[in-house]
Design a protein around this motif. Structure first.
Motif, PDB file in Angstrom:
ATOM      1  N   PRO A 141       0.831  -1.203   0.000  1.00 21.13           N
ATOM      2  CA  PRO A 141       0.000   0.000   0.000  1.00 21.13           C
ATOM      3  C   PRO A 141       0.864   1.250   0.000  1.00 21.13           C
ATOM      4  O   PRO A 141       1.947   1.275   0.590  1.00 21.13           O
ATOM      5  CB  PRO A 141      -0.801  -0.117   1.301  1.00 21.13           C
ATOM      6  N   ARG A 142       0.396   2.277  -0.716  1.00 19.10           N
ATOM      7  CA  ARG A 142       1.070   3.577  -0.697  1.00 19.10           C
ATOM      8  C   ARG A 142       0.347   4.455   0.304  1.00 19.10           C
ATOM      9  O   ARG A 142      -0.862   4.647   0.203  1.00 19.10           O
ATOM     10  CB  ARG A 142       1.003   4.236  -2.063  1.00 19.10           C
ATOM     11  N   ILE A 143       1.079   4.970   1.258  1.00 20.97           N
ATOM     12  CA  ILE A 143       0.476   5.845   2.254  1.00 20.97           C
ATOM     13  C   ILE A 143       0.960   7.267   2.016  1.00 20.97           C
ATOM     14  O   ILE A 143       2.165   7.528   1.991  1.00 20.97           O
ATOM     15  CB  ILE A 143       0.821   5.398   3.686  1.00 20.97           C
ATOM     16  N   THR A 144       0.007   8.145   1.800  1.00 20.00           N
ATOM     17  CA  THR A 144       0.299   9.568   1.637  1.00 20.00           C
ATOM     18  C   THR A 144      -0.175  10.296   2.878  1.00 20.00           C
ATOM     19  O   THR A 144      -1.299  10.082   3.329  1.00 20.00           O
ATOM     20  CB  THR A 144      -0.409  10.140   0.399  1.00 20.00           C
ATOM     21  N   THR A 145       0.676  11.136   3.417  1.00 16.87           N
ATOM     22  CA  THR A 145       0.337  11.887   4.619  1.00 16.87           C
ATOM     23  C   THR A 145       0.052  13.334   4.267  1.00 16.87           C
ATOM     24  O   THR A 145       0.854  13.983   3.579  1.00 16.87           O
ATOM     25  CB  THR A 145       1.483  11.816   5.642  1.00 16.87           C
ATOM     26  N   ILE A 146      -1.097  13.844   4.694  1.00 12.50           N
ATOM     27  CA  ILE A 146      -1.422  15.252   4.533  1.00 12.50           C
ATOM     28  C   ILE A 146      -1.829  15.814   5.890  1.00 12.50           C
ATOM     29  O   ILE A 146      -2.208  15.072   6.787  1.00 12.50           O
ATOM     30  CB  ILE A 146      -2.550  15.484   3.489  1.00 12.50           C
ATOM     31  N   ASN A 147      -1.733  17.109   6.019  1.00  9.05           N
ATOM     32  CA  ASN A 147      -2.106  17.777   7.263  1.00  9.05           C
ATOM     33  C   ASN A 147      -3.276  18.712   7.009  1.00  9.05           C
ATOM     34  O   ASN A 147      -3.295  19.431   5.993  1.00  9.05           O
ATOM     35  CB  ASN A 147      -0.926  18.575   7.817  1.00  9.05           C
ATOM     36  N   ILE A 148      -4.236  18.704   7.907  1.00  3.87           N
ATOM     37  CA  ILE A 148      -5.367  19.615   7.808  1.00  3.87           C
ATOM     38  C   ILE A 148      -5.500  20.373   9.127  1.00  3.87           C
ATOM     39  O   ILE A 148      -5.003  19.916  10.159  1.00  3.87           O
ATOM     40  CB  ILE A 148      -6.681  18.863   7.500  1.00  3.87           C
ATOM     41  N   PRO A 149      -6.159  21.536   9.111  1.00  2.00           N
ATOM     42  CA  PRO A 149      -6.396  22.246  10.375  1.00  2.00           C
ATOM     43  C   PRO A 149      -7.218  21.383  11.322  1.00  2.00           C
ATOM     44  O   PRO A 149      -8.132  20.671  10.904  1.00  2.00           O
ATOM     45  CB  PRO A 149      -7.170  23.501   9.939  1.00  2.00           C
ATOM     46  N   VAL A 150      -6.871  21.435  12.600  1.00  2.36           N
ATOM     47  CA  VAL A 150      -7.572  20.622  13.599  1.00  2.36           C
ATOM     48  C   VAL A 150      -9.068  20.929  13.604  1.00  2.36           C
ATOM     49  O   VAL A 150      -9.897  20.025  13.785  1.00  2.36           O
ATOM     50  CB  VAL A 150      -6.954  20.851  14.994  1.00  2.36           C
ATOM     51  N   ASP A 151      -9.424  22.201  13.365  1.00 10.07           N
ATOM     52  CA  ASP A 151     -10.849  22.556  13.401  1.00 10.07           C
ATOM     53  C   ASP A 151     -11.617  22.049  12.187  1.00 10.07           C
ATOM     54  O   ASP A 151     -12.838  22.200  12.104  1.00 10.07           O
ATOM     55  CB  ASP A 151     -11.036  24.073  13.534  1.00 10.07           C
TER      56      ASP A 151
END
Length: 760
Positions: A563-573
């Motif tokens: 599996p390819r895992i891509t990590t992204i970040n989003i605002p906690v809210d």
């Protein structure tokens, strides 16, 4: 009613008390150990006579986890403790290994030590308390035991040695070393632990610091025995008749010498078996079996014992006097090594490591958070992201046997290999995969656990895991007779069985990551330990060089089946919006794309899929949900709802804006449905986002301006377009045309005729 005796000392800055005479008084030996708020009841019982025909020492050690000890209810279906957890099995092994060699040779009575954990203090090591209790219970009992021993765990924080670091310090990685040490007052009996590339000097310093602490506890156990110890029961090992011993030596010496100089394990075992068979046929002929079966059985038993003793002594003397080992090597030479990476095409990573007649195949599987292992113990309820499982099937030693459950040996060897490898694993934030390694022992003739370390290191690199440095392992042995000693590198199975030490050391070129030592004699001193560590480093560096011939750097590309895992970040809210009510939104994304999605509380999202297109689609959807509309930007949206005064258009997931009727077209719009219907996809421009977050859209701002169209003079500018574009008076006709009002302006009362502003 109670005759309570207790002794106290201090260990690692905490009070340690060993008490007897109150609990479990019918056991041969029983102590209640208090260390901080940890409480462990340890009992020892041993049968008065061995079972008929018993040929080995049947010692069992149980580490009985009780979830009430930490105020927890077991998470199993039955809500009660069941079979021992892996952690309990490892703890039992830590107790077993230092005490086993201290029972007298030939003692074959069923013996059981049970450590019942009754209260757990995370800051007071329960393994240490249980190990001390086991030794104390045996020492004050009437069971033959040449102890006592004691144990402690040693760590290192900011370069300083720490005795019995807390569970939090170990789990958080605050201590860069964690080694359990057990021993007597004079010698070291067991070492088990790991480190983050500690040097040999640092490891030795820590072990000796632990041994000094052990000495204080051993003195306290001696004091307890003086207060209440029972007289040891009489035990005299059954001696082999001198005549039988002499005959065995004359009949078997030549054959055993020839066998012990045969390199091939199978051929050597055949010669040993053949020599033994001929010896037994001579000493116990068929005629004796028929005429006097009891005498024949006794001679056969004595002869078997004498034969094994002869083999033991011949091998040891050959090494100490002739400086020749079973397979012809000197004390430092490593067996021939062959390595191969990428052996299995469909697995995510694999490697084969062969050293002499020991061969291990490692297979790596990469997974997502769905594959994490639930760990529910007295101490923690957490998820395990890294696992190494070691298998030792009977065919690996050319035998038949039962297969199915995992043995204590397999659990112990797997834990050592896992600890050695895990020290160099990238942090989860950098490599957000669940990793499982399975080590299949295909052949075994000495140190398959260290073979597992070598094959795993290569398999991880083959899988494309960003593993920074290869790790190798080696098993060291010892032959000691009085002042004569020989430390052996890369021991064979026979050298382990007939020798005095099994000392495994794993690490990188720069330091130790895993260490385990078991002793079969009454301990070793610092000088032998120092020699073994130094010699192990030489062997480890040689093995690392051989491993580099197969693979020296992690593959840049992962297996196409991983599996390819891509990590992204989003605002906690924005997390709540991505998840949706009852998980509706995230479930819909998974259904649309087939990707696995894991959202952390800190806004980190891991998206896993073998399909790059599906993964990107999931990323786009999530980013769309979290995106903020920008004034002046054009969006392709879907008409969600039509009302009399315009339409609501979804410009981003979960974000709708109002397209007012006056912003649909340049010409007058009487009915919105003449221009669009619900579900239509249209392009709109954001012309305003007010303080409350309401979005105003325009469609006509994207349309070509009609020829001859004259905006209202002084009309608004910017993104709204000219004033005349906003349904101004020039386009609306007479005032009465607005909103259905048909009275002329003059019909409205003049200002002076109104009572006040509120009467309008």
């Amino acid at each position: 009613m109670f005759n309570i005796q207790r002794v106290s000392t201090e260990m690692g800055g905490k009070p340690l008390t060993i008490e007897t005479g109150k609990l479990a008084k019918q056991a041969d030996g029983s102590v209640f150990v208090s260390y901080g708020d940890t409480r462990v009841l340890v009992t020892a019982c041993s049968a008065k006579e061995p079972k008929p025909g018993q040929g080995f020492f049947p010692l069992t050690v149980e580490f009985a986890e009780k979830f009430y000890a930490s105020g927890k209810i077991p998470g199993s279906f039955h809500k009660r403790e069941g079979r021992p957890t892996q952690e309990a099995t490892l703890s039992a092994r830590l107790i077993d290994r230092p005490i086993r060699p201290l029972f007298p040779e030939g003692y074959l009575n069923d013996t059981q030590v049970v450590a019942t954990i009754m209260s757990v203090d995370p800051d007071a090591d329960v393994d240490v308390a249980a190990a001390i209790g086991a030794s104390a219970a045996l020492h004050i009992s009437d069971i033959p035991f040449n102890g006592p021993t004691a144990a402690c765990r040693v760590g290192r924080i900011n370069g300083q040695i720490v005795i019995n670091p807390t569970w939090q310090q170990i789990d958080s990685g605050e201590t860069d070393m964690e080694i359990m040490v057990a021993g007597t007052e004079k010698a070291i009996m067991m070492v088990e632990g790991g480190a983050r590339e500690a040097t040999e000097e640092q490891a030795l310093e820590a072990i000796m610091a632990a041994h000094r602490e052990i000495g204080k506890v051993v003195k306290a156990i001696h004091e307890l025995r003086k207060l209440c110890g029972k007289e040891k029961r009489e035990f005299t090992p059954q001696a082999v008749e001198a005549s039988v011993k002499s005959k065995v030596e004359s009949l078997a010496t030549d054959g055993l010498k020839k066998a012990l100089r045969t390199k091939d394990k199978g051929a050597r075992y055949d010669l040993v078996d053949e020599t033994k068979k001929k010896t037994m046929e001579t000493l116990v002929p068929e005629s004796l079996k028929k005429s006097n079966p009891e005498e024949a059985a006794k001679i056969a038993k004595d002869a078997a014992t004498a034969f094994e003793t002869l083999q033991y002594n011949l091998m040891r003397e050959m090494i100490l006097s002739d400086k020749i080992r079973i397979d012809g090597r000197d004390t430092k030479t490593i067996r021939p090594i062959t390595v191969e990476a990428g052996l299995l095409p469909r697995v995510h990573g694999s490697a084969l490591f062969t050293r002499g007649e020991t061969q291990v195949l490692a297979a790596v599987t990469l997974g997502t958070t769905d594959d994490e292992q639930i760990v529910d113990t007295m101490f923690v309820n957490t998820m395990r992201k890294f696992m190494l499982h070691y298998n030792f099937p009977p065919y690996s030693v050319g035998e038949t046997g039962r297969m199915g459950g995992t043995s204590r040996r397999e659990i112990g060897h797997g834990a050592l290999a896992e600890r050695s490898i895990k020290a160099m694993m990238p942090k989860y934030e950098a490599f957000p995969y669940t990793v499982r390694i399975v080590c299949e022992t295909l052949e075994s003739n000495g140190s398959s656990s260290m073979g597992s370390v070598c094959s795993t290191s290569m398999a991880l690199m083959n899988a494309g895991v960003p593993y920074p440095k290869p790790v190798a392992g080696i098993a060291m042995g010892l032959i000691k007779e009085g002042s004569r000693t020989a430390v052996l590198s890369d021991i064979l199975g026979d050298e382990d069985h007939l020798g005095d030490m099994d000392f495994k050391v794993a690490g990188t070129k720069d330091g130790i990551t895993g260490i385990q030592m078991d002793i079969k004699i009454e301990g070793i001193d610092e000088s032998i330990l120092k020699t073994a560590l130094s010699q192990a480093r030489e062997g480890r560096l040689h093995i690392l060089g051989e491993m580099s011939k197969a693979i020296s750097q992690p593959n840049k590309e992962m297996s196409p089946f991983a599996p390819r895992i891509t990590t992204i970040n989003i605002p906690v809210d924005k997390i709540r919006e991505v998840i949706g009510s009852g998980g509706k939104v995230i479930k819909d994304i998974i259904a649309q794309t087939g990707a696995k999605i894991d959202i952390n509380d800190n806004g980190v999202i891991n998206i896993a899929s073998n399909d790059g297109v599906a993964s990107q689609k999931a990323i786009d959807i999530i980013r769309g949900i979290c995106a903020e509309v920008e004034v002046g930007k054009t969006y392709k949206g879907v008409v969600k709802k039509i009302v009399d005064f315009g339409a609501f258009v979804g410009v981003l997931p979960n974000q709708d804006g109002l397209l007012h009727i006056s912003e649909i077209a340049y010409e007058r719009v009487n009915t919105v449905t003449d221009h669009m219907k619900e579900g239509d996809e249209i392009e709109v421009k954001v012309i305003e986002v007010d303080k409350s977050g309401k979005i105003r859209l325009s469609r006509k701002a994207l349309l070509p301006m009609p020829e001859g169209y004259t905006p209202r003079e002084g009309g608004g500018g910017g993104d709204r377009g000219p004033r005349g574009d906003r349904g101004g008076r020039d386009d609306r006709g007479p005032r009465g045309d607005r909103g259905g009002r048909d009275r002329p302006r003059g019909d409205r009362p003049a200002r002076e005729d109104r009572d006040d502003r509120g009467n309008r």
